[in-house]
Design a protein around this motif. Structure first.
Motif, PDB file in Angstrom:
ATOM      1  N   LEU A 114      -5.639 -29.910 -32.715  1.00 19.04           N
ATOM      2  CA  LEU A 114      -5.563 -30.799 -31.551  1.00 19.04           C
ATOM      3  C   LEU A 114      -4.985 -30.046 -30.356  1.00 19.04           C
ATOM      4  N   CYS A 115      -3.921 -29.280 -30.583  1.00 15.98           N
ATOM      5  CA  CYS A 115      -3.316 -28.524 -29.490  1.00 15.98           C
ATOM      6  C   CYS A 115      -4.285 -27.479 -28.938  1.00 15.98           C
ATOM      7  N   ARG A 116      -5.004 -26.817 -29.804  1.00  9.68           N
ATOM      8  CA  ARG A 116      -5.978 -25.837 -29.337  1.00  9.68           C
ATOM      9  C   ARG A 116      -7.094 -26.513 -28.541  1.00  9.68           C
ATOM     10  N   GLN A 117      -7.515 -27.673 -29.005  1.00 15.37           N
ATOM     11  CA  GLN A 117      -8.575 -28.409 -28.322  1.00 15.37           C
ATOM     12  C   GLN A 117      -8.109 -28.883 -26.945  1.00 15.37           C
ATOM     13  N   LEU A 118      -6.914 -29.482 -26.893  1.00 13.29           N
ATOM     14  CA  LEU A 118      -6.381 -29.945 -25.623  1.00 13.29           C
ATOM     15  C   LEU A 118      -6.180 -28.781 -24.655  1.00 13.29           C
ATOM     16  N   ALA A 119      -5.733 -27.640 -25.184  1.00 17.81           N
ATOM     17  CA  ALA A 119      -5.515 -26.474 -24.330  1.00 17.81           C
ATOM     18  C   ALA A 119      -6.795 -26.073 -23.615  1.00 17.81           C
ATOM     19  N   GLN A 120      -7.916 -26.151 -24.319  1.00 21.99           N
ATOM     20  CA  GLN A 120      -9.187 -25.790 -23.706  1.00 21.99           C
ATOM     21  C   GLN A 120      -9.681 -26.865 -22.741  1.00 21.99           C
ATOM     22  N   GLU A 121      -9.559 -28.112 -23.134  1.00 17.93           N
ATOM     23  CA  GLU A 121     -10.108 -29.190 -22.326  1.00 17.93           C
ATOM     24  C   GLU A 121      -9.300 -29.437 -21.053  1.00 17.93           C
ATOM     25  N   TRP A 122      -7.996 -29.158 -21.083  1.00 17.78           N
ATOM     26  CA  TRP A 122      -7.131 -29.482 -19.948  1.00 17.78           C
ATOM     27  C   TRP A 122      -6.654 -28.271 -19.169  1.00 17.78           C
ATOM     28  N   ALA A 123      -7.098 -27.093 -19.538  1.00 16.43           N
ATOM     29  CA  ALA A 123      -6.659 -25.889 -18.830  1.00 16.43           C
ATOM     30  C   ALA A 123      -7.037 -25.944 -17.355  1.00 16.43           C
ATOM     31  N   GLY A 124      -8.177 -26.525 -17.041  1.00 17.26           N
ATOM     32  CA  GLY A 124      -8.613 -26.618 -15.660  1.00 17.26           C
ATOM     33  C   GLY A 124      -7.685 -27.433 -14.783  1.00 17.26           C
ATOM     34  N   GLN A 125      -6.860 -28.275 -15.400  1.00 16.12           N
ATOM     35  CA  GLN A 125      -5.884 -29.068 -14.651  1.00 16.12           C
ATOM     36  C   GLN A 125      -4.520 -28.382 -14.609  1.00 16.12           C
ATOM     37  N   GLY A 126      -4.469 -27.178 -15.163  1.00 21.16           N
ATOM     38  CA  GLY A 126      -3.210 -26.448 -15.170  1.00 21.16           C
ATOM     39  C   GLY A 126      -2.257 -26.889 -16.262  1.00 21.16           C
ATOM     40  N   ILE A 127      -2.743 -27.642 -17.254  1.00 18.46           N
ATOM     41  CA  ILE A 127      -1.890 -28.140 -18.331  1.00 18.46           C
ATOM     42  C   ILE A 127      -1.977 -27.190 -19.518  1.00 18.46           C
ATOM     43  N   ARG A 128      -0.850 -26.666 -19.930  1.00 19.64           N
ATOM     44  CA  ARG A 128      -0.792 -25.811 -21.115  1.00 19.64           C
ATOM     45  C   ARG A 128      -0.436 -26.651 -22.339  1.00 19.64           C
ATOM     46  N   VAL A 129      -0.983 -26.281 -23.497  1.00 25.28           N
ATOM     47  CA  VAL A 129      -0.696 -27.003 -24.737  1.00 25.28           C
ATOM     48  C   VAL A 129      -0.531 -25.989 -25.859  1.00 25.28           C
ATOM     49  N   ASN A 130       0.608 -26.041 -26.534  1.00 24.92           N
ATOM     50  CA  ASN A 130       0.898 -25.101 -27.612  1.00 24.92           C
ATOM     51  C   ASN A 130       1.577 -25.821 -28.773  1.00 24.92           C
ATOM     52  N   ALA A 131       1.605 -25.156 -29.914  1.00 19.11           N
ATOM     53  CA  ALA A 131       2.280 -25.689 -31.100  1.00 19.11           C
ATOM     54  C   ALA A 131       3.270 -24.674 -31.634  1.00 19.11           C
ATOM     55  N   VAL A 132       4.325 -25.168 -32.253  1.00 17.87           N
ATOM     56  CA  VAL A 132       5.284 -24.342 -32.981  1.00 17.87           C
ATOM     57  C   VAL A 132       5.215 -24.761 -34.439  1.00 17.87           C
ATOM     58  N   CYS A 133       5.152 -23.783 -35.327  1.00 13.64           N
ATOM     59  CA  CYS A 133       5.007 -24.058 -36.754  1.00 13.64           C
ATOM     60  C   CYS A 133       6.249 -23.566 -37.506  1.00 13.64           C
ATOM     61  N   PRO A 134       7.208 -24.449 -37.755  1.00 10.57           N
ATOM     62  CA  PRO A 134       8.420 -24.028 -38.464  1.00 10.57           C
ATOM     63  C   PRO A 134       8.144 -23.701 -39.926  1.00 10.57           C
TER      64      PRO A 134
END
Length: 274
Positions: free
Chosen positions: A173-193
């Motif tokens: 989901l984070c990877r998908q959002l990162a691609q779809e919203w990058a044009g709006q300047g929104i970054r999306v990442n995940a941390v995996c503990p």
């Protein structure tokens, strides 16, 4: 509104009362004071407990204003309303840290439909609902989202079938959002503990032998702390990560890549004598 400027950075942290959530809030407050940049922290819990209110009061002070919010994140309307309440309180939103989750044990053939659905609702769907509700505000601030996933979302975790599936979905989901919203300047990442010692897992580590065995599995030789995760989240949420989006950052002491270390017969680990 307090005397903190309307332009203060505003961050919503879900699951703020738990070990990792509390650690994230503490690190963000420390960074705000060290940098001199005002911060508004929206601390989410499933309910406004005395502990959550105490945390908000303890974090509030010079350059930091913290406030407690409550919402059932498995309820779509309640999750969306949480974002509205935070933006109404602060006037903006710069970062959504989706940390709330639940590790539910259970083999896939023994889970009920309700157990499966509840695990996916909290660990996966809630982040999508929150992100969707926050998109406009994050677009205005060119903000970002950091979701707390798990190493269980990167490799199958037998006995935690729904949880592992949900966290794997969260990473995508984070990877998908990162691609779809990058044009709006929104970054999306995940941390995996990896294995982290928190109030919820403390009972496991009270057994000395279990602690020793788990530590032996980790190449860095220790169990992680909430601050280990908080530092990674704060980095991805901050300006120094301004060119990073769509990553799933493992914070696990090397255990995910260390499985081959456990195979007997390596030159430094001779096979047991027969």
């Amino acid at each position: 509104m307090s005397d903190i400027a309307a332009s203060a950075r505003t961050v919503l942290v879900t699951g703020a009362g738990g070990g990792i959530g509390r650690g994230i809030c503490e690190v963000l407050a420390e960074e705000a004071r060290a940098s001199g940049r005002p911060l508004r922290l929206a601390l989410h819990g499933s309910r406004i407990s005395p502990a959550l209110e105490s945390l908000a009061a303890g974090l509030s002070g010079p350059l930091v204003e913290a406030w407690a919010f409550a919402a059932d994140l498995t309820d779509t309307d309640a999750a969306a309303a949480l974002v509205g309440a935070v933006t109404g309180w602060a006037g903006r939103l710069d970062c959504l840290i989706s940390n709330a989750g639940q590790s539910r044990p259970g083999k896939l053939d023994s889970l009920s439909d309700a157990e499966w659905q509840q695990t996916l609702d909290l660990n996966l769907r809630a982040t999508w609902v929150l992100a969707r509700a926050a998109r406009a505000a994050l677009g205005e601030s060119r903000g970002n989202i950091v979701a707390v996933a798990s190493m269980s979302g990167l490799s199958p975790h037998p006995g935690y079938g729904a949880y592992s599936t949900a966290k794997a979905g969260l990473v995508m989901l984070c990877r998908q959002l990162a691609q779809e919203w990058a044009g709006q300047g929104i970054r999306v990442n995940a941390v995996c503990p990896g294995m982290i010692r928190t109030p919820l897992t403390e009972s496991v580590y009270q057994d000395g032998e279990t602690l020793r065995q788990r530590e032996a599995l980790v190449p860095l030789g220790r169990i992680g702390t909430p601050r280990d995760i908080a530092n990674a989240v704060a980095f991805l949420a901050g300006e120094n990560a301004g060119y990073i989006t769509g990553v799933a950052l493992r914070v696990d002491g090397g255990i995910s890549d260390g499985m081959l270390n456990l195979i007997p017969g390596r030159p430094d680990k001779p096979a047991a004598a027969t």
